[in-house]
Design an enzyme around this catalytic site. Sequence first.
Site, PDB file in Angstrom:
ATOM      1  CB  ILE A  47      -0.920   0.010   1.235  1.00 37.64           C
ATOM      2  CG1 ILE A  47      -1.788  -1.254   1.278  1.00 37.64           C
ATOM      3  CG2 ILE A  47      -1.796   1.268   1.241  1.00 37.64           C
ATOM      4  CD1 ILE A  47      -2.704  -1.443   0.095  1.00 37.64           C
ATOM      5  CG  HIS A 128     -13.319   7.310  14.714  1.00 29.95           C
ATOM      6  ND1 HIS A 128     -13.195   8.686  14.729  1.00 29.95           N
ATOM      7  CD2 HIS A 128     -12.334   6.857  15.523  1.00 29.95           C
ATOM      8  CE1 HIS A 128     -12.181   9.042  15.490  1.00 29.95           C
ATOM      9  NE2 HIS A 128     -11.627   7.946  15.988  1.00 29.95           N
ATOM     10  CG  ASP A 140      -8.492  10.368  17.399  1.00 29.49           C
ATOM     11  OD1 ASP A 140      -9.122   9.426  16.906  1.00 29.49           O
ATOM     12  OD2 ASP A 140      -8.767  10.879  18.499  1.00 29.49           O
ATOM     13  CD  GLU A 174     -14.053   6.836  18.401  1.00 26.32           C
ATOM     14  OE1 GLU A 174     -13.378   6.079  19.129  1.00 26.32           O
ATOM     15  OE2 GLU A 174     -13.853   8.072  18.339  1.00 26.32           O
ATOM     16  CD  GLU A 175     -13.048  11.318  18.829  1.00 32.81           C
ATOM     17  OE1 GLU A 175     -13.127  11.112  20.061  1.00 32.81           O
ATOM     18  OE2 GLU A 175     -11.991  11.164  18.181  1.00 32.81           O
ATOM     19  CG  ASP A 203      -9.511   5.128  16.769  1.00 34.62           C
ATOM     20  OD1 ASP A 203      -8.979   6.173  16.328  1.00 34.62           O
ATOM     21  OD2 ASP A 203     -10.390   5.130  17.638  1.00 34.62           O
ATOM     22  CG  ASP A 305       5.073   2.302   4.367  1.00 29.04           C
ATOM     23  OD1 ASP A 305       4.156   1.787   3.694  1.00 29.04           O
ATOM     24  OD2 ASP A 305       6.267   2.244   4.035  1.00 29.04           O
ATOM     25  CG  ASP A 309       2.589  -1.948   3.472  1.00 28.71           C
ATOM     26  OD1 ASP A 309       1.820  -1.527   2.584  1.00 28.71           O
ATOM     27  OD2 ASP A 309       3.796  -1.663   3.508  1.00 28.71           O
TER      28      ASP A 309
END
Length: 320
Positions: A47, A128, A140, A174-175, A203, A305, A309
């Site tokens: 990726i 989220h 986040d 979500e928060e 997350d 990274d 992946d």
Amino acid sequence: MKLSAPIRTSLLTLTTAALVTSGLLVMPAATAAPTPEQPAAAAAPDIPVADVQAHLGELQSIAEANGGNRAHGRPGYKASIDYLKGKLDAAGFTTSVKEFTSGGATGYNLVADWPGGDENQVLMAGAHLDSVASGPGINDNGSGSAAVLETALAVSREQLAPAKHLRFAWWGAEERGLAGSRTYVNSLSQTDRSKISGYLNFDMIGSPNPGYFVYDDDPAIEKVFKDYFAGLGVPTEIETEGDGRSDHASFLDAGIPVGGLFTGAGNTMSGEQAQKWGGTAGEPFDRCYHSACDTTENIDETALDRNSDAIAHAIWELSS
């Protein structure tokens, strides 16, 4: 006397038969013809972290154009949903946006299904998409959202034909107590819940002082992630800082197997962890947690990274 070839063959056959009958000659047992091995499952593609970072840049731009955040009930959140949906629609996913209400404001979940696979065995991956009101929310949780998006786009580029049905999701609010994911899970019948073979949650996977934490809620899923990082020579720890604080809890509470990755939030990195991961002891994993400085500058590229992946590896392996 020279015997003809047919006579020599006949005498040899008779002699062999007589020796076998008398027990003086033991013939080797016949062996079955070798069967071809089953082909190994295809390895997940790399990726490109630059592509994940490009999505983060778009999410920051969306926040900057909409009051500095992408929070539930704010225009920046809906613009984030629209950005992801456009990418997924163009890649051939079947997408749906589900509205819900939390705190008197409208929220949105985005769900994207990849065609094919056994719909009685559904593998889900999600993150989220909302930020807090105080900042753009790039680690986040732009980090998890962007990595899941780029993994979904890799599924399309590779034209993956998994045995299981693949479903990707991005949760709102979500928060605000996991409102989006709880709404989704509560909307499923018991039959539909039983079809979900696993839910993977991502997350905060690019914290600037990163740890490498793996959820331990399901042994089989946990092993996939731990083995992947072991292959990189990166030690992992069991995730405890965010237990029950992210969207996997909505699925776990419904009896669905869950797993995921995390690089740490506001807790402080220990000396032992710093030695293990090359970080800074005594500093938070994310000094900008829930703050205005959670921008694209608040990302560790190596962690982003590796985790991106790892997401692809888990999707390829667990759906095969």
